[in-house]
Write an enzyme that holds these catalytic residues in place. Structure first.
Site, PDB file in Angstrom:
ATOM      1  N   GLU A   1       0.978  -0.800  -0.120  1.00 52.19           N
ATOM      2  CA  GLU A   1       0.107  -0.419   0.225  1.00 52.19           C
ATOM      3  C   GLU A   1       0.938   1.121   0.236  1.00 52.19           C
ATOM      4  O   GLU A   1       1.202   2.619  -0.245  1.00 52.19           O
ATOM      5  CB  GLU A   1      -1.061  -0.141   1.024  1.00 52.19           C
ATOM      6  CG  GLU A   1      -2.530  -1.202   0.573  1.00 52.19           C
ATOM      7  CD  GLU A   1      -2.757  -1.405   0.432  1.00 52.19           C
ATOM      8  OE1 GLU A   1      -2.513  -1.299  -0.902  1.00 52.19           O
ATOM      9  OE2 GLU A   1      -4.267  -0.588  -0.052  1.00 52.19           O
TER      10      GLU A   1
ATOM     11  N   THR B   1      -5.592   9.222  -6.742  1.00 50.81           N
ATOM     12  CA  THR B   1      -5.993   8.836  -4.769  1.00 50.81           C
ATOM     13  C   THR B   1      -5.165  10.053  -4.579  1.00 50.81           C
ATOM     14  O   THR B   1      -5.177  10.387  -3.242  1.00 50.81           O
ATOM     15  CB  THR B   1      -5.337   7.804  -4.533  1.00 50.81           C
ATOM     16  OG1 THR B   1      -5.738   6.244  -5.155  1.00 50.81           O
ATOM     17  CG2 THR B   1      -5.089   7.239  -3.218  1.00 50.81           C
TER      18      THR B   1
END
Ligand code: ADP
Length: 333
Positions: A155, A207
């Site tokens: 991540e 994002t």
């Protein structure tokens, strides 16, 4: 350990994080879509690479282990594995130690069925799938919390920050609460039968953009409302109280800011609730939107509303009607 050179099959589910009021802390796994992977291990000789990644989809993701999230997660696992093996104070049993191999190599085939950047945990599925698969091959020497720690490196590669709100439900299954990242504390929450409708409008929400527009300060009155909703949502899940779940699916801090990045968000949410959905919101950092419903019939009616709205806007999209996945990443030998 699992016999060397033998492939195992892995199913890694999509996940919905930022569960409305539970920004960065609440997420759940779904039964559809999911990624398919295959993995095998063999002893590593000399300085050959410890990971080989083979992509069998059309997304052209990197095969360099340091640039693919599955590789980044596996590198963290291998480092700790080799440290444990080379250390006499290993945490696992003597029997496992005798069977272990000091230097190890993994081959990973990835067939991505969760589109990268869709907001339903595509990167988390690869990271979590890889470490759960590796752990199975190594004889399950690591705990689920260890696996979450390793997978967070994936991540970090994808989004720049270590976060576990997709990884945790992908590994544990069900709904999870990430109470803390450092130190890591994950709580698996029970939930009643819930149907999930997801729409993925084919637009790109970066994002980084979705993060950068967030306000750094919140009003105390908003914070109090949010705390009430988070506590209400957790209590509603634990008590199987659908009405309480529905009332608590409200986000007064993040959604009002982020939803401007998603065309038709407010109208879509209203239409879905009028069709009977308990509530829902942005999945991850978008562009996907999810809605929770008590019955399959309502979830299908919600899907119809989503399609109608985006068809009307001429916006291509994909929808899924599914349920909460209670198993997390699954292995089939
Ligand atoms: P999602 O919420 O769908 O996971 P992210 O934007 O968080 O979307 O992550 C996708 C990013 O991670 C993309 O930039 C993609 O190129 C990168 N990436 C690297 N390896 C992988 C992988 N194995 N699976 C998915 N994304 C990957």
């Amino acid at each position: 350990m699992f016999p060397q050179n033998q492939w195992i099959k892995i199913k890694a589910p999509a996940t919905v994080a930022n569960m409305v009021c539970g920004f960065d802390i609440l997420g759940f796994a779904v039964n559809n879509p999911y990624d398919e992977m295959e993995m095998r291990w063999m002893p590593r000789v000399n300085n050959e690479p410890s990971i080989t990644i083979i992509n069998i989809d059309d997304y052209n993701l990197p095969t360099d282990p340091e640039k693919n999230v599955a590789g980044a997660a596996l590198l963290a696992l291998i480092e700790e594995y080799e440290e444990r093996i080379n250390n006499n104070n290993t945490a696992h049993s003597l029997e496992t130690k005798q069977q272990s191999v000091s230097a190890i190599k993994f081959e990973v085939k990835i067939n991505k069925l969760i589109k990268p950047g869709s907001g339903v945990g595509s990167s988390a599925a690869s990271s979590a799938g890889a470490v759960v698969g590796a752990n199975h091959l190594l004889g399950n020497i690591f705990s689920k919390d260890d696996l979450v720690r390793f997978a967070m490196n994936g991540e970090k590669l994808a989004s720049g920050v270590k976060h576990a709100d997709n990884i945790a439900p992908c590994i544990f299954g069900g709904v999870t609460l990430v109470r803390s990242i450092f130190p890591l504390e994950i709580i698996a929450l029970p939930s009643p039968q819930l149907y999930v409708t997801i729409v993925h409008p084919q637009i790109e929400v970066r994002t980084a953009d979705a993060r950068s527009i967030l306000r750094q300060q919140v009003l105390l009155k908003d914070a109090i409302k949010q705390w009430g909703n988070i506590a209400g949502l957790v209590a509603g899940l634990m008590k199987s109280d659908y009405e309480l779940i529905g009332r608590s699916l409200e986000d007064v801090i993040i959604e009002p800011v982020r939803s401007i990045l998603i065309p038709g968000f407010d109208a879509l949410k209203l239409a879905c609730k009028q069709a009977g959905a308990l509530g829902g919101g942005i999945s991850g950092s978008g562009p996907s939107i999810f809605m929770l419903s008590k019955t399959k019939e309502i979830a299908v009616a919600v899907e119809k509303e989503m399609k109608q709205l985006y068809d009307g806007m001429g916006l291509p999209h994909h929808t899924y009607v599914t349920t909460i996945n209670q198993a997390g990443v699954e292995i089939a030998a």
